[in-house]
Design a protein around this motif. Sequence first.
Motif: not given
Length: 420
Positions: A316-320, A326-330, A337-342
Amino acid sequence: MASPADEENGLSSSMRAPLLQTHGRLPGHEGEATFARTCFNVTNALSGIGVLSVPYALSEGGWISLALFFLVALVCFYTGLLLQRCMDADPHIRSYLDVGEFAFGYNGRIIVAIFMYIELYLVAVSFLILEGDNLDNLFPNLEFQLLSLTIKQKQFFLLVSALIILPTTWLRNLGGLAYISAGGVVASVILMCSLLWIGVTETGFQMKGRVLNLGGLPTALGLFFVCFTSHAMFPTIQASMREKTRFSKVLVISFALCIFNYGAMAVLGYLMYGENLKSQVTLNLPPGKISSKIAIYTTLINPLAKYALTITPISFSVEEWLAFHLKRSHGTLVRTLLLLSTVLVASSIPFFGYLMAFIGSFLSIMVSVLFPCVFYMKIYRVSFQRNGFEMVVIVGVMVTGVLISVVGTYSSIAQIISSL
């Protein structure tokens, strides 16, 4: 102008100034989760991978450390109530970061963000490590060749787990996540029943183990704190609730359920395996048995159910910050990308038990014990003159938290270094 009730509680008019509307807001779907769904979300947040490490924690500290387990649960419940009161101080508060900003301004928000996001991120990493370890235990000696690359079994299982988890991270409605959370709660109950069945039919129970192991107490306390420190998610979950005034009842129910589940798992595991317990109790289970497979399969459900809830505040914070909310695709791209990094981090950190002890001793105590106390004292202007008994309790909690954090952090880091 502050109301009389606010002045009585110690809230100044400046403290009641509305927060910036753009900070910490959930991107839609606020106030939709029912009381029952919120209970599932909080219980799922609390009843995570700590259920696997709590028997190992008891074996590290000895039987007397079980009293410390209940003390840790009580402290974390109390700080959860303090955090709720901090949120109730202003209706615009929607996240843990907002609480820090409301108490100490923008600098408070930044400090909270650093500790909170590192904690949540490492917990998400530990979910993947757990998945890899247990799948490796179920299907040993697997190896894959992709062109000129050799993919080891644990790396392969991390990738498989990530692909399964990925769709759950795309859900943005915490009310919808409650259905996944319910699966995690049921999985914890099945795991406890499976362990009990294995003890009765396979290993048996023996009254063995140390009464007290002073050298293992720092590790034990760090792991105990991991069990009850999901406070970083509490404000986000409360903000998604229809009846926010009932959140204290949610905490009572969720903590009671988790204390019983964790306590039963700790005692059962220690009675079954004593000093031979591994960092995850499922790694001790006899291979090839149907009961063991059931226990491990249900263990695998917990991270799948909990990962999305853990990573949601970060996403949420990264998107904000990126102005993509406001854009679901982004938003989907950010979560992917967060999942891939973990996955990448999990593949390079093999020390599950020590990592969990570090998270509990340093990050979890800061986010779930010290910060709520400091925020509450600042927001409500708690002092010895105005609130003598309450001040004594809060200071006692903070001093104890600092001592445990210092000793536990040093111990866990030393163990990680010695294992390299």
